[in-house]
Design an enzyme around this catalytic site. Structure first.
Site, PDB file in Angstrom:
ATOM      1  CB  VAL A   1      -0.925   0.016   1.237  1.00 34.58           C
ATOM      2  CG1 VAL A   1      -1.552   1.384   1.427  1.00 34.58           C
ATOM      3  CG2 VAL A   1      -1.999  -1.042   1.100  1.00 34.58           C
TER       4      VAL A   1
ATOM      5  CD  GLU B   1      -2.036   4.301  -4.270  1.00 37.30           C
ATOM      6  OE1 GLU B   1      -1.073   3.509  -4.149  1.00 37.30           O
ATOM      7  OE2 GLU B   1      -2.343   5.140  -3.431  1.00 37.30           O
TER       8      GLU B   1
ATOM      9  CG  ASP C   1      -6.394  36.280 -36.178  1.00 39.97           C
ATOM     10  OD1 ASP C   1      -6.232  36.055 -37.368  1.00 39.97           O
ATOM     11  OD2 ASP C   1      -7.490  36.444 -35.621  1.00 39.97           O
TER      12      ASP C   1
HETATM   13  P1  ADP Z   1      -6.802  40.085 -40.384  1.00 44.26           P
HETATM   14  O1  ADP Z   1      -6.016  38.829 -40.480  1.00 44.26           O
HETATM   15  O2  ADP Z   1      -5.952  41.292 -40.348  1.00 44.26           O
HETATM   16  O3  ADP Z   1      -7.802  40.041 -39.287  1.00 44.26           O
HETATM   17  P2  ADP Z   1      -9.068  39.758 -42.080  1.00 44.26           P
HETATM   18  O4  ADP Z   1      -9.043  38.356 -42.546  1.00 44.26           O
HETATM   19  O5  ADP Z   1      -9.971  40.116 -40.972  1.00 44.26           O
HETATM   20  O6  ADP Z   1      -7.584  40.212 -41.756  1.00 44.26           O
HETATM   21  O7  ADP Z   1      -9.399  40.716 -43.299  1.00 44.26           O
HETATM   22  C1  ADP Z   1      -8.698  40.684 -44.513  1.00 44.26           C
HETATM   23  C2  ADP Z   1      -9.014  41.900 -45.330  1.00 44.26           C
HETATM   24  O8  ADP Z   1     -10.410  41.952 -45.605  1.00 44.26           O
HETATM   25  C3  ADP Z   1      -8.698  43.189 -44.607  1.00 44.26           C
HETATM   26  O9  ADP Z   1      -7.409  43.625 -44.903  1.00 44.26           O
HETATM   27  C4  ADP Z   1      -9.712  44.158 -45.181  1.00 44.26           C
HETATM   28  O10 ADP Z   1      -9.257  44.729 -46.377  1.00 44.26           O
HETATM   29  C5  ADP Z   1     -10.893  43.281 -45.513  1.00 44.26           C
HETATM   30  N1  ADP Z   1     -11.923  43.329 -44.461  1.00 44.26           N
HETATM   31  C6  ADP Z   1     -11.798  42.908 -43.183  1.00 44.26           C
HETATM   32  N2  ADP Z   1     -12.926  43.049 -42.494  1.00 44.26           N
HETATM   33  C7  ADP Z   1     -13.824  43.572 -43.343  1.00 44.26           C
HETATM   34  C8  ADP Z   1     -15.208  43.965 -43.248  1.00 44.26           C
HETATM   35  N3  ADP Z   1     -15.904  43.808 -42.127  1.00 44.26           N
HETATM   36  N4  ADP Z   1     -15.810  44.468 -44.326  1.00 44.26           N
HETATM   37  C9  ADP Z   1     -15.124  44.608 -45.475  1.00 44.26           C
HETATM   38  N5  ADP Z   1     -13.851  44.270 -45.637  1.00 44.26           N
HETATM   39  C10 ADP Z   1     -13.183  43.761 -44.610  1.00 44.26           C
HETATM   40 MG    MG Z   2      -8.711  38.715 -38.223  1.00 46.36          MG
END
Ligand code: ADP
Ligand code: MG
Length: 876
Positions: free
Chosen positions: A273, A278, A320
């Site tokens: 034990v 354990e 991101d």
């Molecule tokens: P990030 O990786 O910077 O978050 P996103 O994927 O959100 O980029 O967006 C990519 C591109 O799409 C941005 O650079 C912008 O030009 C365009 N974009 C982002 N959000 C919007 C929106 N709500 N409406 C219109 N265009 C957008």
């Molecule tokens: Mg984004």
């Protein structure tokens, strides 16, 4: 039932319940939660004794009571009870920590109360509530739809079928329609992939479909983590050896010493034990849970315990850009048009600020037109009063466009513009399309307004607004626009194109044949804490990779701002990725620092390629489309603020503050907890091996049995509990955050390590048996007291030596918990020796100088051995 029927049956309306009524129903129906079968404290306590060895031990003690050994046996049972209490405290603590974590992750719901949309804790929903669900939401209760717009739901938690299911509020179905086909219903626990819908809640908590299923199958147990598996495996192997030795001890004690069989059995079983480790997995779980709670205090919420240990081994963070590396408080700084250039004052999302024409050819009329388009395009979803709340929940890009419009047109004109541009349709922003469009009716004509990534919008434009005329967009002009975009991007601005078109007929594509108005340059500065965190990560051997939908030059500029050195060859764009095979991607993936213009679909390939190259990958995400990549990563990380419920469900870690720096913090904590587990394990194993070697060695030497059963159990009691946990919470090793992550497949306990631990066990046994043999001529009871005390006090040496791999214990910051634990067991030992309790434990008072010698000698020897091993670098 028809919608009307349902509403009537539940005495509610499309405006929802009143707060008072909802409160009343909450009392009647109970909270909207599915009681997970929580382990009751009593069950946890009883389970401590659900161990074959303990049960045999108790039976043996009961038999010995019958044979007249009343006091001894009762004492054994008392010690077993105390051991149970200790185990209980540990497990209960872990359980509490886990429960607190589960609470942190509790979902919310959007509900109409008194006709007003509110966000409440999902547990407060009641039948009759009207809920709103949108893309990315988790459905908070079972509901009959009363409206729906392109609604698609993932019902796999219910049906196991992962293809999206379309929903439609308008159908009325026969009563015997199976759940999978009930198109006018949405169910708790499923997630919205697309569109939106409103529904009237018809069932909450245990009365929901998923509630019924959960009750039927019981709570699924969390799968053991790799760590727990390793420890169980180790525990099993050691148990086999220990049980074999215990059996030999029973045999020799009985046959050679001619003790009663029951005494021999008690010694052997007590030894088993005490020495079978354990409790290792339990200690690991307790420490992981404590670690998880500390992480939560720092905004990193762990959804699965396994994530704590996995975090410690991460060597690539794919993050991101927007909102995670940057603050996400965007502001349009410049508006560029073919004729003019405008600058905006102000800061972040604050509505204060103004527009200033920069070039001579700028015109106020043009700015006003842009302002109108901007307001019309965004204002339906944004209400100034709630700007700040929405800033964190809605798209920050849209908010920035809205605020730009506001600065141009002035707050007093918003309502007029809104009613002038009646909204008739919307195509929401989508990471794959990288565009958003809204369709409005303006004095009888249809106009579509589009914002999006410049190259995407440019491709769909045929004309250019050269105020006040529209001109054809020649390739020369398009190139000029792209040069402007690149200029802004290389300075770190996010860029967005604005375009519109009048639609001749309602059926035509609102995103083709556009008139480009201009480019918006948006600033979104990096968070202050990120630069330092990137550096910390680098020192830990963790690489930071930016994965963004944004422009390459913007991403590179931001990367440089946070201290990442990037040049052209470290950047890969989405279109290049599309052309590469998986093998080609694997070949280059190690040198890429920025992935630009990627879609969520690319993220999966990036994670796979990195994993193929042997990396442990953490990947962030927030949208519905990010879920596959989050699941694929070793650690999926969802944004707590911006993230959808879908992303959160797919992740193991949720960042309460969306901040990159928090990821690095979590990795540090993960590493700390994992590496620290070695300390209690080393300590426990060497103490246990010491116990086994002592009892076995004395038998082999032909001496009378060295420890009474209750002594053995007692030794186990004082070593196993508090000192072990205290060691787990030791300060991090000095080099913990500057050395590379542990390699894949690294084990907590290595063979060499075990050998060393066995050696320490032998040392403990050597001292104990030596002192015992030496004292035998003073009587058996005296000699056993010496042996008992020696082995208890040698724990000091092992505990202190286990504090650090790198440094002797006196160079470390004090570990108060450990010192208290050690002081406690010393005092207890004195009580056992010098108070009447010694009758019970068959001990006699020792002369003080003897106590001191047997207390110090093994500890000094163990510390010396430890120092030697450290010098030779063999302790691990
Ligand atoms: P990030 O990786 O910077 O978050 P996103 O994927 O959100 O980029 O967006 C990519 C591109 O799409 C941005 O650079 C912008 O030009 C365009 N974009 C982002 N959000 C919007 C929106 N709500 N409406 C219109 N265009 C957008
Ligand atoms: Mg984004």
């Amino acid at each position: 039932m028809s919608i009307e029927e349902v509403l009537e049956k539940l005495s509610t309306s499309v405006n929802g319940l009143s707060d008072v009524e909802a409160e009343k129903r909450l009392k009647e129906y109970g909270p909207n939660i599915i009681e997970s079968k929580r382990k009751s404290p009593i069950v946890i306590f009883l389970r401590q004794f659900w161990n074959p060895l303990i049960i045999i031990l108790v039976i043996a003690s009961l038999i010995s009571i019958i044979l007249g050994e009343l006091l001894d046996s009762i004492l054994i049972i008392i010690v077993i009870l105390i051991m149970g209490v200790m185990g209980f405290i540990q497990e209960y603590k872990a359980e509490k920590a886990l429960e607190a974590l589960r609470k942190l992750a509790s979902p919310t719901a959007k509900v109409f109360r008194n006709g007003v949309l509110k966000v409440i804790d999902a547990s407060r929903l009641v039948p009759g509530d009207i809920i709103l669900v949108e893309e990315g939401d988790r459905v908070p209760a079972d509901a009959r739809l009363i409206s729906s717009d392109n609604l698609e739901v993932d019902e796999s938690p219910l049906t196991g079928e992962s293809t999206p299911v379309s929903k439609d509020h308008s159908v009325v179905l026969p009563a015997d329609t199976t759940i999978a086909d009930r198109a006018n219903m949405i169910y708790m626990g499923t997630t919205v992939l697309k569109g939106r819908g409103r529904g009237v809640v018809v069932a909450t908590g245990p009365r929901t479909v998923i509630g019924g299923i959960t009750r039927a199958v019981g709570e699924a147990k969390e799968a053991p983590t790799p760590l727990e598996e390793e420890l169980e495996d180790l525990g099993f192997k050691l148990s086999v050896i220990i049980l074999a030795i215990a059996a030999i001890v029973v045999a020799t004690t009985f046959l050679l010493e001619k003790t009663s069989i029951i005494t021999a059995a008690l010694i052997g079983i007590s030894l088993a034990v005490a020495a079978v480790p354990e409790s290792l997995p339990a200690i690991a779980t307790a420490l992981l849970a404590i670690g998880a709670r500390r992480m939560a205090e720092r905004n990193a919420i762990v959804r699965k315990l396994a994530a704590v240990e996995a975090l410690g081994s991460v060597d690539v963070i794919c993050t991101d850009k927007t909102g995670t590396v940057t603050r996400g408080e965007m502001m349009v700084k410049y508006l560029w048009t073919p004729r003019g250039l405008y600058e905006f004052t102000g800061e972040g999302f604050k509505p204060e600020g103004a527009v200033k024409p920069v070039s001579d050819t700028s015109s106020i009329e043009e700015a006003r037109f842009v302002g109108e388009l901007a307001i019309a395009h965004t204002s339906h979803s944004i209400d100034l009063k709630s700007v700040l709340e929405l800033a964190t929940r809605k798209s920050p890009t849209e908010l920035a466009v809205y605020i730009m419009g506001l600065k141009i047109v002035g707050v007093e004109n918003i309502e007029k513009i809104k009613s002038g541009y009646r909204l008739v349709g919307e195509n929401p922003f989508d990471r794959t399309r990288k565009m958003r469009s809204t369709i409005h009716e303006v004095s009888g004509r249809l106009i579509s307004i589009v914002t999006g990534a410049p190259e995407v919008v440019l491709k769909r434009s045929t004309r250019l607004l050269v105020w006040p005329r529209e001109e054809e967009l020649t390739s020369g002009l398009a190139e000029k626009v792209m040069r402007v975009v690149e200029e802004y991007a290389s300075q770190g601005f996010r860029t967005l194109a604005l375009a519109y078109k009048y639609m001749e007929n309602p059926g035509e594509d609102p995103e083709q044949g556009l008139v480009l108005v201009g480019i918006l340059a948006i600033i979104d500065p990096p968070r202050e804490s990120v630069r330092r965190a990137v550096e910390e990560a680098r020192r830990m051997g963790v690489k930071t990779v930016i994965v963004t939908g944004d422009h390459k030059l913007t991403a590179m500029a931001v990367a440089r701002m946070i201290g990442l050195e990037v040049s052209e060859e470290n950047v890969l764009e989405g279109w290049q990725l599309d052309k590469m095979s998986d093998e080609e991607l694997e070949r280059v993936v190690d040198k890429i620092i920025v992935f630009a213009r990627v879609t969520p679909e690319h993220k999966v390939r990036i994670v796979r390629a990195l994993k193929k190259k042997g990396h442990r990958v953490a990947m962030t995400g927030d949208g519905v489309n990010d879920a596959p990549a989050l699941k694929e990563a070793d650690i999926g990380i969802a944004m707590g603020v911006r993230g959808t419920d879908v992303a959160k469900e797919a992740s193991q870690l949720v960042l309460a503050d969306d901040n990159y720096a928090t990821i690095v913090e979590a990795i540090k904590m993960g590493r700390w907890i994992y590496e620290n587990l070695k300390k209690p394990i080393n300590y426990l194993l060497s103490c246990n091996l010491g116990e086994v070697a002592t009892v076995f060695g004395a038998e082999l030497a032909g001496l009378p049995y060295i420890l009474e059963p209750v002594h053995i159990l007692w030794v186990n009691l004082v070593t196993d509990s508090f000192p072990a946990l205290a060691l787990g919470l030791e300060h991090p090793e000095p080099d913990l955050f500057t050395r590379p992550p542990r390699p894949r497949g690294a084990r907590l306990v290595t063979k060499r390590n075990l050998l060393y631990l066995a050696l320490t066990g032998l040392l403990i046994a050597g001292f104990t048996i030596g002192f015992y043999a030496y004292s035998l001529d003073k009587g058996l009871e005296y000699a056993r007291t010496v042996a008992f005390t020696t082995i208890v006090l040698s724990e000091f040496g092992r505990a202190l030596a286990s504090r650090s791999e790198k440094l002797p214990f006196w160079k470390l910051p004090a570990n108060k918990l450990l010192y208290f634990a050690l002081a406690g067991s010393t005092i207890l030992q004195l009580v056992l020796l010098y108070t009447p309790l010694n009758k019970l434990f068959h001990t006699t008072p020792l002369e003080p100088h003897i106590s001191i010698i047997i207390g110090l000698a093994p500890t000094l020897a163990l510390l010396a051995l430890d120092e030697l091993a450290r010098r030779l670098g063999t302790s691990n």
